[in-house]
Enzyme design. Structure first.
Site, short mmCIF file in Angstrom:
data_model
loop_
_atom_site.label_atom_id
_atom_site.label_comp_id
_atom_site.label_asym_id
_atom_site.label_seq_id
_atom_site.Cartn_x
_atom_site.Cartn_y
_atom_site.Cartn_z
N HIS A 265 46.47 51.08 39.80
CA HIS A 265 46.07 52.45 40.15
C HIS A 265 46.82 52.97 41.37
CE1 HIS A 265 43.02 50.44 42.85
NE2 HIS A 265 43.34 51.47 43.62
N ASP B 47 43.89 45.94 36.27
CA ASP B 47 44.40 46.75 37.38
C ASP B 47 45.41 45.94 38.20
OD1 ASP B 47 44.73 48.82 39.15
OD2 ASP B 47 42.84 48.49 40.21
N SER C 51 43.63 49.29 48.76
CA SER C 51 43.79 49.00 47.34
C SER C 51 45.12 48.30 47.11
CB SER C 51 43.77 50.30 46.53
OG SER C 51 42.48 50.83 46.45
#
Length: 357
Positions: A78, A122, A302
């Site tokens: 992402h 992910d 992230s």
């Protein structure tokens, strides 16, 4: 993506933000990009850390990642963008440190089964335009073995340059780190229902230790708000609205019921678009031209590694928007065949590569 408050001038804005210490910072968090309860890392003690600057059309964002070979960085899918720059060997990203190596990404390869709706698979490989030079401040992180297992109760570390204040748009200049405890899968299956998959994800963060960290005392932020608005008197009914926001920041309504239509006329529904995803958010009208909301949206940590015994066992992926734990990390061991196959394939595609080498 953050929406900035429109102020009369940049000088005024900077002066106000410098005085914002009257609003006590909530402890550091990472809701797919934030760390709660962490502290500054010892400079260059995590030489595998990568700081990613991402451009996707006109939108600029940031993520973390980690070096796994001189020419490859691993991160979350992402965190994809049409253009990515990787900074290695950094501690303070606002300074031009002699240890830093800034390398553009040649190719970003998301896992073919990545699902942006539920963050399944992910994971993304970044092939660098040139090999990084290994130094004391730049070194790859080991990947787990094929049979590696992380057990509940095990202490692991997460690091990154993500937001450190819940109430304001405040990113640290220096690398932050926090220790997280691996949880039983059942906790994430309950907390992240219809999202968590124990085959490809790890559950981290003790909910008992994180419950109070995310609460924001809105009264402590009032002085900061009045300065931004340049008000001399309080807005009518403002304290009542602030108390409501303090409750909303917990991110959940338990044993609630449908409100009487239009009985809360201050409520605001926000639709925020970031890199192809639409995120639903809440806020409230505090004045005719101002809506107040939480600053938890945004990335930063992230894609960073979940490090257990000096091995990259996970990749920071997602969690509840309110920053509560436990949270989900992509399980690196489940993707070892894809990682090795993809790196080998890209190496074979390099100009001048001999088929027998």
């Amino acid at each position: 993506m953050m929406l900035e408050t429109p102020l009369a001038g940049m000088a005024e804005k900077n002066a106000v933000l410098k005085r914002s210490h009257g609003c006590k910072q909530a402890r550091q968090t990472f809701p797919s990009g934030e760390i709660i309860g962490g502290h500054e890392a010892k400079p260059h003690s995590r030489p595998y850390m990568a700081y990613l600057q991402i451009w996707n059309q006109d939108v600029r964002s940031r993520c973390g990642g980690f070096l796994i070979r001189e020419d490859f960085v691993l991160t979350a899918a992402h965190c994809w963008g049409s253009s990515i720059n990787v900074t290695l060997g950094a501690h303070n990203i606002k300074k031009q440190e002699r240890t830093q190596q800034v390398i553009p990404v040649r190719k970003a390869i998301r896992h073919p089964d990545y699902n942006k709706r539920n963050y399944a698979n992910d994971i993304m490989l970044l092939q660098l335009q040139r090999k990084a030079k290994q130094t004391a401040a730049v070194r790859p992180l080991r990947l787990p073995g094929d049979r590696a297992r992380v057990k509940p109760g095990q202490a692991c570390d997460v690091a990154g340059w993500g937001r450190v204040a819940v109430a304001m748009n405040n990113y640290p200049d220096t690398l932050q780190e926090v220790k997280l405890i691996v949880q039983e899968d059942q906790k994430c299956e309950s907390h992240l229902r219809n999202y968590y998959n124990n085959i490809i994800q790890l559950c981290v963060g003790d909910p008992k230790k994180k419950k109070a960290s995310f609460k924001v005392r809105m009264t402590e932020c009032l002085a900061w708000l009045w300065e931004i608005w340049d008000l001399r008197t309080q807005v009518p009914n403002a304290p009542r609205a602030h108390r409501q926001a303090g409750m909303f920041l917990l991110g959940k309504i338990i044993r609630g019921y449908e409100a009487e239509p239009h009985s809360r006329p201050y409520m605001a529904f926000l639709q925020i678009q970031t890199s192809g995803n639409i995120i639903l958010w809440g806020g409230f009208l505090a004045r005719e031209d101002f809506v107040l909301t939480a600053a938890t949206l945004g990335q930063g940590d992230s894609g960073g590694p979940l490090v257990c015994d000096n091995v990259a066992q996970g990749i920071v992926s997602y969690g509840q928007n309110d920053g509560s734990t436990p949270r989900a990390c992509t399980k690196v061991s489940s993707f070892l065949p894809w990682i090795k196959k993809t790196m080998k394939s890209l190496q074979l595609q390099e100009p001048g590569h001999l088929p027998w080498s």
